[in-house]
Design an enzyme around this catalytic site. Structure first.
Site, PDB file in Angstrom:
ATOM      1  N   HIS A 532       0.845  -1.203   0.000  1.00 33.65           N
ATOM      2  CA  HIS A 532       0.000   0.000   0.000  1.00 33.65           C
ATOM      3  C   HIS A 532       0.879   1.252   0.000  1.00 33.65           C
ATOM      4  O   HIS A 532       0.689   2.156  -0.824  1.00 33.65           O
ATOM      5  CB  HIS A 532      -0.906  -0.044   1.239  1.00 33.65           C
ATOM      6  CG  HIS A 532      -1.713   1.190   1.483  1.00 33.65           C
ATOM      7  ND1 HIS A 532      -3.065   1.258   1.229  1.00 33.65           N
ATOM      8  CD2 HIS A 532      -1.373   2.402   1.978  1.00 33.65           C
ATOM      9  CE1 HIS A 532      -3.513   2.466   1.539  1.00 33.65           C
ATOM     10  NE2 HIS A 532      -2.500   3.183   2.010  1.00 33.65           N
ATOM     11  N   GLU A 533       1.855   1.296   0.881  1.00 34.53           N
ATOM     12  CA  GLU A 533       2.711   2.489   0.958  1.00 34.53           C
ATOM     13  C   GLU A 533       3.535   2.660  -0.316  1.00 34.53           C
ATOM     14  O   GLU A 533       3.697   3.769  -0.817  1.00 34.53           O
ATOM     15  CB  GLU A 533       3.621   2.438   2.191  1.00 34.53           C
ATOM     16  CG  GLU A 533       2.890   2.393   3.539  1.00 34.53           C
ATOM     17  CD  GLU A 533       1.833   3.479   3.727  1.00 34.53           C
ATOM     18  OE1 GLU A 533       1.936   4.538   3.092  1.00 34.53           O
ATOM     19  OE2 GLU A 533       0.879   3.247   4.494  1.00 34.53           O
ATOM     20  N   HIS A 536       1.510   4.176  -3.065  1.00 35.25           N
ATOM     21  CA  HIS A 536       1.258   5.620  -2.933  1.00 35.25           C
ATOM     22  C   HIS A 536       2.214   6.445  -3.803  1.00 35.25           C
ATOM     23  O   HIS A 536       1.875   7.538  -4.238  1.00 35.25           O
ATOM     24  CB  HIS A 536       1.403   6.061  -1.477  1.00 35.25           C
ATOM     25  CG  HIS A 536       0.110   6.024  -0.716  1.00 35.25           C
ATOM     26  ND1 HIS A 536      -1.069   6.531  -1.227  1.00 35.25           N
ATOM     27  CD2 HIS A 536      -0.185   5.551   0.517  1.00 35.25           C
ATOM     28  CE1 HIS A 536      -2.040   6.358  -0.332  1.00 35.25           C
ATOM     29  NE2 HIS A 536      -1.530   5.765   0.726  1.00 35.25           N
ATOM     30  N   GLU A 593      -5.931   6.538  -1.702  1.00 39.29           N
ATOM     31  CA  GLU A 593      -5.922   5.416  -0.758  1.00 39.29           C
ATOM     32  C   GLU A 593      -6.467   4.140  -1.412  1.00 39.29           C
ATOM     33  O   GLU A 593      -5.942   3.053  -1.191  1.00 39.29           O
ATOM     34  CB  GLU A 593      -6.743   5.765   0.485  1.00 39.29           C
ATOM     35  CG  GLU A 593      -6.156   6.902   1.296  1.00 39.29           C
ATOM     36  CD  GLU A 593      -4.746   6.625   1.777  1.00 39.29           C
ATOM     37  OE1 GLU A 593      -4.381   5.445   1.949  1.00 39.29           O
ATOM     38  OE2 GLU A 593      -3.990   7.596   1.954  1.00 39.29           O
ATOM     39  N   ASP A 597      -4.598   0.674  -1.880  1.00 36.70           N
ATOM     40  CA  ASP A 597      -5.139  -0.606  -1.400  1.00 36.70           C
ATOM     41  C   ASP A 597      -5.125  -1.657  -2.507  1.00 36.70           C
ATOM     42  O   ASP A 597      -4.706  -2.798  -2.301  1.00 36.70           O
ATOM     43  CB  ASP A 597      -6.594  -0.430  -0.925  1.00 36.70           C
ATOM     44  CG  ASP A 597      -6.684   0.169   0.475  1.00 36.70           C
ATOM     45  OD1 ASP A 597      -5.653   0.211   1.178  1.00 36.70           O
ATOM     46  OD2 ASP A 597      -7.795   0.586   0.866  1.00 36.70           O
TER      47      ASP A 597
HETATM   48 ZN   LIG Z   1      -2.425   5.219   2.482  1.00 34.66          ZN
END
Ligand SMILES: [Zn+2]
Length: 697
Positions: A532-533, A536, A593, A597
């Site tokens: 997830h990070e 980003h 986000e 995900d």
């Molecule tokens: Zn996030």
């Protein structure tokens, strides 16, 4: 670092950020009878809990219900919370461990180290309710007197300086000043100013006709607080009215949250002369010369429309209206650190009315969280010694390397991206740095004056240290080792200007991270968090920066077009989800986000498959608890998001939180990933295995 006035790109929203404060608000600092809230040890958490599963639910129809149904049924929201899930459970446990350390350190003893004496005294002052109650509003009186003595609107700037330098928490500033990396040259640190000044969580609350009830309650709350501060009912009502007028003007001119997500919208380099032209009614030179920031030629005026309107308000509103506004924000900013009557009224509005919290959070929890927030790298040092063994860091590094490789493979396989852009994406990926657990060197708090009998003073001194620490960065090289989260925090973040991913020790615990479990469980938990990070860096916001953290387009125009078509698919998908009947998620607010995900789930799955392959063919078929590794991966992922949340809090989140609620983080992601449908033998065309789905990364 990301500008302090912008919300960090987190893994998980942690509640309402009232008035976009640079320091997260403690939203419920108030008190309850001690008997019912004596600290007790929360249970240790389990990874992959079969008892959470609702076996009567069909995973192909609603996977969240299947993986979390029993958890949701059996874990009602505790009275002192507004949402309750895995993140909160782990947070409670981390905070309890921290509390024990603070409680010991708060007892005067010659054995305390200077550091222990400092954070121990801070915590002790916060826990000393009888003394705080006895003082009432007295600790705030010097600020209120200074505001009352404001003689002209041209003296506003020097008043704000005086209050900021002395009283950082209760300083009633209507904008934020900070030092940030220049978005066009991330090696430079420049000054920046940003909109602020609202007491409600978002501009919408002032402008949307359907929010009249909350506006009325807010005005009633202001009136009540002014009266607690000693004003007559008539005066209090007039003060609240003036404050509401000024805040409404600010709200109208504020850049909406969705537009703030585009970095180009918040980058406007100006000279001081240009700022003075834009907003002539504030003495900028006076302010910058004395507030504690060094000299500069240019600064980033992130939200010019706001400053133009604020200047107009300075001209249009009478001096008394400005005094009311400043008085309100001084009281509001300090409320949590004053006597119980202020704390209780603050909780009544911000806790009960706004987000549906039934009971005030116990004092020991509030004081623990406050100490962690303001002196986090002091209290965190022992915490990591106790709770984060060195071998955990090594295990985590291995996982990050596996995810890094998987994202590289994913980029290579992307159907929509040209070879030229793929090359650029790989360069960016190769430059992502990772920080695991805690800082290499700790911040030195020795200059922060702490007294065991002055809560508001302590909070002001610690907050001022944080502000000055930030302002001191002007013109200096970037400190790449700095952390934006404290060690016990249950969260993680990506910083686009640093191009780094950060995982505090607080989240590297079960159920996210548990090496007594099989790889499927860890890749579904912390593996997806890492993915997830990383993703980003490539979402709608992060993808506008290159590997050095500079705003630079590295996609070809055709690829950017294809990217946007694909993100639009997610905007539509998540915009269709209703968190409360009639309340839809904002697909644009949550896009970054949701993209993270979806990408995180996919690359963690690729990494798991690589790992299983390395372990030999048998591992792929080995069932545990009756589930294949693939199924365990998806269940582990979903169970990270098991949660309950009050309707009122879901309504605020829909307006302010860039993260979707847990149910949609789960179902929204698996329905875009065909491997899920295959793992659970779903028929194509079922809700979790649709024929057409969205894919960005
Ligand atoms: Zn996030």
């Amino acid at each position: 670092m990301r500008p302090i006035y912008l919300a960090a790109i987190l893994l998980f929203g942690t509640g309402i950020a009232v008035a976009q404060s640079s320091l997260p608000e403690l939203k419920t600092l108030a008190d309850t009878p001690d008997a019912s809230t004596a600290p007790t040890e929360p249970k240790a958490l389990k990874s992959f809990d079969v008892t959470s599963i609702d076996r009567s639910a069909d995973p192909c129809q609603d996977f969240y219900q299947f993986a979390c149904g029993n958890w949701v049924k059996n874990n009602p929201i505790p009275g002192d919370q507004t949402r309750w899930g895995t993140f909160n459970e782990l947070n409670e446990r981390n905070q309890w461990l921290l509390y024990n350390e603070l409680e010991t350190a708060s007892k005067p003893s010659p054995k305390r180290t200077p550091l222990e004496a400092q954070f121990g005294d801070f915590f002790g002052a916060c826990m000393n309710k009888p003394l705080v109650d006895q003082k009432g509003i007295k600790p705030l009186e010097p600020e209120l007197k200074a505001i009352d003595a404001l003689g002209s609107k041209s003296a506003l700037a020097s008043l704000l300086v005086k209050l900021t330098v002395k009283d950082s928490i209760s300083a009633p500033n209507f904008f934020r000043l900070g030092v940030e990396q220049d978005q066009m040259d991330s090696s430079k640190q420049i000054a920046g100013i940003f909109q602020g000044g609202l007491g409600l969580p978002d501009r919408d609350y002032y402008l949307d006709p359907s929010q009249q009830q909350i506006r009325d309650a807010y005005v009633a709350h202001m009136v009540a607080m002014f009266q607690l501060a000693g004003d007559s009912p008539e005066k209090a009502a007039a003060e609240a009215k003036s404050t509401m007028e000024i805040e409404t003007a600010f709200a109208k001119a504020a850049t909406p949250r969705v537009e703030l997500r585009n970095p180009k919208n918040i980058y406007h380099i100006m000279t001081l002369a240009q700022l003075k032209d834009l907003a002539p009614n504030f003495e900028w030179k006076e302010y910058f010369d004395h507030v504690g920031i060094g000299p500069f030629e240019t600064l980033n005026v992130a939200t010019p429309d706001f400053f133009k309107a604020a200047s107009q308000e300075i001209q249009d509103q009478p001096l008394d209206a400005w005094k009311s506004y400043l008085r309100w924000h001084a009281i509001h900013g300090a409320a949590n650190y004053l006597s119980s009557n202020f704390v209780d009224e603050n909780f009544h509005f911000y806790g009960q009315e706004l987000v549906g919290q039934k009971e005030i959070t116990p004092r020991w929890k509030r004081c623990t969280a406050l100490t962690d927030r303001l002196l986090g790298e002091a209290v965190g040092q022992d915490w990591v010694k106790q709770n984060f063994p060195p071998q955990d860091k090594q295990s985590m590094q291995k996982l990050v390397a596996a995810l890094d490789k998987a994202l590289g493979e994913d980029i290579q396989q992307l159907p929509w991206m040209s070879d030229a852009t793929k090359k650029e994406a790989e360069i960016k990926l190769s430059l992502v740095r990772n920080k695991i657990g805690y800082p290499e060197h700790w911040k030195d708090y020795s200059s922060v004056k702490i007294s065991s009998n002055d809560l508001l003073g302590d909070v002001d001194h610690a907050a001022h240290f944080a502000i000055q620490y930030d302002l001191n960065k002007l013109g200096k090289p970037v400190d790449e080792s700095e952390w934006g989260m404290t060690p016990p925090t249950v969260n993680a973040y990506y910083d686009p200007a640093m191009n780094d991913i950060n995982f505090p020790a607080g989240i590297l615990q079960p159920p996210f991270f548990d090496f007594s479990k099989d790889p499927a469980v860890n890749f579904g938990g912390i593996g997806v968090v890492i993915g997830h990070e990383m993703t980003h860096g490539f979402d709608d916001e992060g993808s506008q920066y290159d590997g050095k953290g500079n705003l630079r387009e590295w996609q070809t125009p055709e690829d950017r077009k294809a990217f946007t078509e694909r993100t639009d698919c997610e905007v539509k998908e998540y915009g269709g989800f209703e968190s409360v009947p009639g309340v839809h998620l904002n697909g644009k607010l949550t896009l970054g986000e949701n993209t993270a995900d979806n990408g995180g789930l996919r690359i963690a799955y690729i990494a798991l498959m690589n790992t299983l392959k390395e372990q030999g063919a048998k591992a792929e078929d080995a069932k545990i608890d009756g589930f294949t590794p693939q199924q365990r991966f998806f269940i582990s992922f979903a169970q990270i998001w098991c949660s309950n949340q009050t309707d009122a809090s879901l309504r605020v989140s829909a307006k302010t939180d860039p993260h979707s609620p847990g149910k949609f983080r789960t179902d929204g992601s698996v329905q875009n990933f065909d491997e899920f449908g295959k793992a659970f033998n779903c028929k194509q065309g079922t809700p979790m295995y649709p024929v057409n789905s969205c894919r960005v990364w």
